[in-house]
Design a protein around this motif. Structure first.
Motif, PDB file in Angstrom:
ATOM      1  N   TYR A 144       0.742  -1.139  -0.028  1.00  0.00           N
ATOM      2  CA  TYR A 144       0.151  -0.017   0.006  1.00  0.00           C
ATOM      3  C   TYR A 144       0.992   1.193  -0.070  1.00  0.00           C
ATOM      4  O   TYR A 144       1.971   1.201   0.492  1.00  0.00           O
ATOM      5  CB  TYR A 144      -0.834   0.037   1.294  1.00  0.00           C
ATOM      6  CG  TYR A 144      -1.650  -1.084   1.269  1.00  0.00           C
ATOM      7  CD1 TYR A 144      -1.593  -2.195   2.007  1.00  0.00           C
ATOM      8  CD2 TYR A 144      -3.079  -0.901   0.629  1.00  0.00           C
ATOM      9  CE1 TYR A 144      -2.315  -3.353   2.008  1.00  0.00           C
ATOM     10  CE2 TYR A 144      -4.155  -2.120   0.945  1.00  0.00           C
ATOM     11  CZ  TYR A 144      -3.558  -3.233   1.412  1.00  0.00           C
ATOM     12  OH  TYR A 144      -4.527  -4.395   1.526  1.00  0.00           O
ATOM     13  N   THR A 172      -7.936  -1.457   1.832  1.00  0.00           N
ATOM     14  CA  THR A 172      -7.812  -2.963   1.676  1.00  0.00           C
ATOM     15  C   THR A 172      -7.944  -3.454   0.468  1.00  0.00           C
ATOM     16  O   THR A 172      -8.832  -3.354  -0.145  1.00  0.00           O
ATOM     17  CB  THR A 172      -8.348  -3.752   2.699  1.00  0.00           C
ATOM     18  OG1 THR A 172      -8.196  -3.172   4.092  1.00  0.00           O
ATOM     19  CG2 THR A 172      -7.904  -5.194   2.767  1.00  0.00           C
ATOM     20  N   SER A 200      -7.857  -6.575  -2.311  1.00  0.00           N
ATOM     21  CA  SER A 200      -8.344  -8.169  -1.878  1.00  0.00           C
ATOM     22  C   SER A 200      -8.702  -8.573  -3.407  1.00  0.00           C
ATOM     23  O   SER A 200      -9.082  -7.785  -4.248  1.00  0.00           O
ATOM     24  CB  SER A 200      -9.134  -8.464  -0.961  1.00  0.00           C
ATOM     25  OG  SER A 200     -10.539  -7.911  -1.348  1.00  0.00           O
TER      26      SER A 200
END
Length: 126
Positions: A59, A68, A70
């Protein structure tokens, strides 16, 4: 590989959004993925990256702890969950893909990516 982003919109500061990037192609599971953003008058910048196994992520400092990344390989979708949004997160967000020879590889510079989506706009009001 074709990439289509969705999920952008207008949100108040402190709010959340989840961006999705749907990929086509049979070899999606061999592609490392990334999210980048570009604000008006600024250069495109790295936001987050994920390996094709999903086991390695990275990040930008500006989003660490709030965003986040994913992936759902069965659905061929990469997500960017964005929490505690700030006005400075306002930008067009792009997902990108690159074929990776290792399940652990991630890439944080845009010149490494071969495929790009059209972008989705995120606007955070103060």
């Amino acid at each position: 590989v074709q990439l289509v982003e969705s999920g952008g919109g207008l949100v108040q500061a402190g709010g959340s959004l989840r961006l999705s990037c749907a990929a086509s192609g049979r070899t999606f599971n061999s592609y490392a993925m990334g999210w980048f953003r570009q604000a008006p008058g600024k250069e495109r910048e790295f936001v987050a990256a994920i390996s094709w196994s999903g086991g390695t992520t990275s990040y930008a400092d500006s989003v660490k702890g709030r965003f986040t990344i994913s992936r759902d390989s069965a659905k061929k979708i990469v997500y960017l969950q964005m929490n505690s949004l700030k006005p400075e997160d306002t930008a067009a967000y792009y997902c990108a893909a690159v074929f990776a020879t290792s399940s652990r590889y991630i890439f944080i510079t845009e010149d490494k990516y071969d495929y790009w989506g059209q972008g989705t706009q995120v606007t955070v009001s103060s």
